[in-house]
Design a protein around this motif. Structure first.
Motif, PDB file in Angstrom:
ATOM      1  N   ASP A 104       7.892   9.563  -8.527  1.00  0.00           N
ATOM      2  CA  ASP A 104       7.145   8.877  -9.483  1.00  0.00           C
ATOM      3  C   ASP A 104       8.065   7.643 -10.066  1.00  0.00           C
ATOM      4  O   ASP A 104       9.641   8.637  -9.991  1.00  0.00           O
ATOM      5  CB  ASP A 104       6.968  10.043 -10.847  1.00  0.00           C
ATOM      6  N   ILE A 136       0.607  -1.367  -0.561  1.00  0.00           N
ATOM      7  CA  ILE A 136      -0.165   0.306  -0.031  1.00  0.00           C
ATOM      8  C   ILE A 136       1.015   1.036  -0.009  1.00  0.00           C
ATOM      9  O   ILE A 136       0.180   2.069  -0.762  1.00  0.00           O
ATOM     10  CB  ILE A 136      -1.172   0.204   1.247  1.00  0.00           C
ATOM     11  N   TRP A 137       2.383   1.481   0.901  1.00  0.00           N
ATOM     12  CA  TRP A 137       2.955   2.195   1.122  1.00  0.00           C
ATOM     13  C   TRP A 137       3.268   2.942  -0.744  1.00  0.00           C
ATOM     14  O   TRP A 137       4.095   3.947  -0.775  1.00  0.00           O
ATOM     15  CB  TRP A 137       3.951   2.678   2.314  1.00  0.00           C
ATOM     16  N   THR A 138       3.386   2.239  -1.262  1.00  0.00           N
ATOM     17  CA  THR A 138       4.044   2.347  -2.834  1.00  0.00           C
ATOM     18  C   THR A 138       3.109   3.227  -3.837  1.00  0.00           C
ATOM     19  O   THR A 138       3.213   3.956  -4.701  1.00  0.00           O
ATOM     20  CB  THR A 138       3.739   1.381  -3.699  1.00  0.00           C
ATOM     21  N   ALA A 139       1.592   4.050  -2.880  1.00  0.00           N
ATOM     22  CA  ALA A 139       1.004   4.640  -3.502  1.00  0.00           C
ATOM     23  C   ALA A 139       1.541   6.401  -3.609  1.00  0.00           C
ATOM     24  O   ALA A 139       1.292   7.569  -4.037  1.00  0.00           O
ATOM     25  CB  ALA A 139      -0.533   4.890  -2.948  1.00  0.00           C
ATOM     26  N   SER A 157       9.348   2.129  -7.964  1.00  0.00           N
ATOM     27  CA  SER A 157       8.062   0.473  -7.183  1.00  0.00           C
ATOM     28  C   SER A 157       8.485   0.519  -5.860  1.00  0.00           C
ATOM     29  O   SER A 157      10.348   0.315  -5.907  1.00  0.00           O
ATOM     30  CB  SER A 157       8.477  -0.196  -8.884  1.00  0.00           C
ATOM     31  N   ASP A 206      -1.783   3.078   5.794  1.00  0.00           N
ATOM     32  CA  ASP A 206      -1.191   3.653   4.018  1.00  0.00           C
ATOM     33  C   ASP A 206      -0.085   3.452   4.394  1.00  0.00           C
ATOM     34  O   ASP A 206       0.861   3.689   3.167  1.00  0.00           O
ATOM     35  CB  ASP A 206      -1.601   5.598   4.465  1.00  0.00           C
TER      36      ASP A 206
END
Length: 549
Positions: free
Chosen positions: A13, A6-9, A16, A440
């Motif tokens: 930019d 979830i934390w990759t949101a 990954s 998050d």
């Protein structure tokens, strides 16, 4: 990707959660930089700039000399230096011959130094010339077969009196001189050494939570995984300039600063040991864009009579590691200098920085504990919080922070029981830190398990009390410990140093915290002292304060 954490949101930019691709070794990564930009600046030390080619040639010459001394693959060599170019040159030279760099705090003396040398079985030692005679006495009869010294006056000509007052070069009997060895071997290259990803690049001693110091073996894969990930996190590249503030004899300086910068396109600026005025001037002088330092470094800048946002005009990101930052300190620093301090977290066992606040983001504050988030896991790292039975706790609940990924060390040197205590069979590293991971993916470091205070059966985390104290405008630094108490079991006790010109009292500080904390949390005793005890890396030594009560 749907299956990413979830934390990759929250990631910058283009990043990954996948582990970064890394070269086979630090030697390979360095060679790639040499091939790509040999004439670009690499190491800057006051009025001196060494190009990538010069650093490569000098480390080749030193590596050839080291091979003549019998240093080879798997050997351990101690390096006990301040933040000077010779530290980076020595690391590269040792890696080129396949050796392991044992990084040693210059404060280590006598028996403390000798214990680490004996445990590591180091065959060589590189230190400052002015400490050479004392080191010779300490190392007599040890496994160290040769010694080398260097002067921090070398490779610059300014001799800033704030750092070099009364300094002089010293010739040490029985020790090689590093720059002389470089000059005498100019043009030579070492015999090729097979350096593998699983070979140890760094050996760093940590006291951990209990027991004597343990040597954490950080492999080339570990160091590169952290360095490549941290560079990608910050977007480090051509045009950046990195200031070496975190000591290179600490894992943060050795990896997140030195190794990460050496394999990037950015030059690394050295200013020797920390002097806040010299540091402030270096930002504009060298157009520094990124640095990592303990919160005490930023407190030292705040304590200066001069300095504002114009002095940090070239900066893109500031990071702080070693200890979580009180929210009030972040706000005070940004108000004066115009830059937000981003948290970064790592351990010796993770080769430094593995959790961080995304560049340009503001870390949230946990509503329950009042703790500023240390960030989210960097690429390649997985993290979780577990209860005392090792079961993962729900989002928002306290548990011990565990981490897994290519950054995590394989073992403590010749200590299988201690290794098994912190590393599970499936690769999870137990940190000893109590953390909260929210829905998050933000991670909040509550405190160290060993520092928890039990006051009349109530759990008190020192960090929460310290953060409340830091909200007071007169408080410069604060540390909270538990003092033995026949009635309560332990009593919350605070030690505070004040900002210059402040006149607040212990009673006033106690009342200040009573307004902000539950009745069982505010400190029953407040001691105002001139300066809190610290390690040379800037961490406040709660253990010394506990021993004093």
């Amino acid at each position: 990707m749907a299956d990413e954490p979830i934390w990759t949101a929250l990631y910058p930019d283009g990043l990954s959660a996948a582990p970064p691709h890394v070269p086979t070794s630090l030697v390979t990564a360095w060679s790639d930089r040499v091939a790509a930009s040999p004439e670009s600046p690499c190491l800057i030390y006051f009025d001196s700039t060494l190009t990538v080619r010069r650093v490569d040639d000098d480390s080749d010459a030193l590596a050839a000399h080291l091979q003549d001394r019998g240093v080879g693959r798997g050997d351990v060599v101690g390096v006990q230096l301040q933040n000077i170019p010779q530290f980076a040159i020595a690391m590269l030279a040792l890696w080129k011959v396949g050796a392991t760099v044992l990084i040693l705090n210059p404060m280590y003396r006598g028996g403390e130094l000798r214990r680490l040398i004996d445990d590591s079985r180091a065959i060589g030692f590189i230190g400052l010339d002015r400490e050479g005679e004392e080191a010779a006495s300490t190392l007599a009869g040890s496994t160290v077969a040769w010694r080398m010294t260097t002067s921090d006056l070398d490779l610059q000509s300014e001799d800033d009196p704030r750092l070099f007052e009364d300094a002089a070069r010293v010739v040490v009997d029985g020790a090689d001189d590093l720059l002389t060895a470089v000059q005498e071997n100019a043009g030579r290259t070492p015999s090729a050494a097979e350096v593998r990803a699983e070979d140890a690049a760094l050996l760093t001693y940590t006291s951990g939570t209990t027991g004597p110091p343990k040597g954490a073996l950080n492999t080339h894969r570990n160091v590169l995984s952290t360095a490549v990930s941290f560079n990608a996190w910050q977007g480090i590249g051509a045009g950046d300039v990195v200031l070496a503030v975190a000591p290179l004899f600490h894992i943060t300086g050795a990896v997140a600063t030195a190794a990460a910068t050496l394999i990037s396109d950015a030059p690394l600026v050295f200013i020797n040991r920390l002097h806040p005025e010299v540091m402030l001037e270096s930002f504009n002088r060298h157009r520094v864009s990124v640095t990592v330092g303990a919160i005490t470094v930023y407190n030292a800048l705040l304590a200066l009579d001069r300095g504002d946002a114009a002095d940090l005009g070239s900066v893109r990101w500031l990071y702080s590691g070693g200890a979580p930052i009180p929210p009030s300190t972040v706000e005070r620093f940004q108000e004066r200098f115009g830059h937000y301090i981003h948290n970064i977290y790592g351990m010796t066992e993770t080769a430094s920085a593995v959790i961080g606040v995304p560049p340009g983001a503001r870390a949230p504050v946990d509503g329950g504990s009042g703790t500023l988030s240390i960030g989210v896991p960097l690429p390649g790292l997985d993290a979780r919080a577990v209860d005392t039975d090792g079961r993962e706790v729900a989002a928002g609940q306290e548990g011990e922070l565990q981490m897994r990924g290519p950054q995590v060390m394989p073992e403590y040197l010749r200590k299988p029981e201690e290794t098994a205590h912190v590393l599970s069979a499936d690769g999870w590293l137990s940190s000893g830190d109590v953390a909260i991971i929210d829905e998050d993916g933000w991670i909040y470091l509550v405190d160290r398990l060993k520092d928890q205070i039990n006051a009349s059966g109530f759990k008190v985390w020192p960090r929460e009390v310290e953060d409340a104290l830091y909200e007071h405008p007169d408080v410069y630094e604060a540390a909270v410990v538990g003092a033995p108490d026949e009635y309560r079991g332990e009593t919350v006790t605070a030690y505070v140093s004040l900002r210059p010109g402040s006149s607040t009292t212990a009673a006033a500080l106690q009342e200040f915290t009573k307004e902000r904390l539950a009745a069982y949390k505010y400190p029953r005793h407040v001691h105002i002292i001139d300066e809190l005890p610290k390690t040379q890396t800037g961490k406040i030594k709660r253990r010394d304060l506990r021993d004093a009560v």
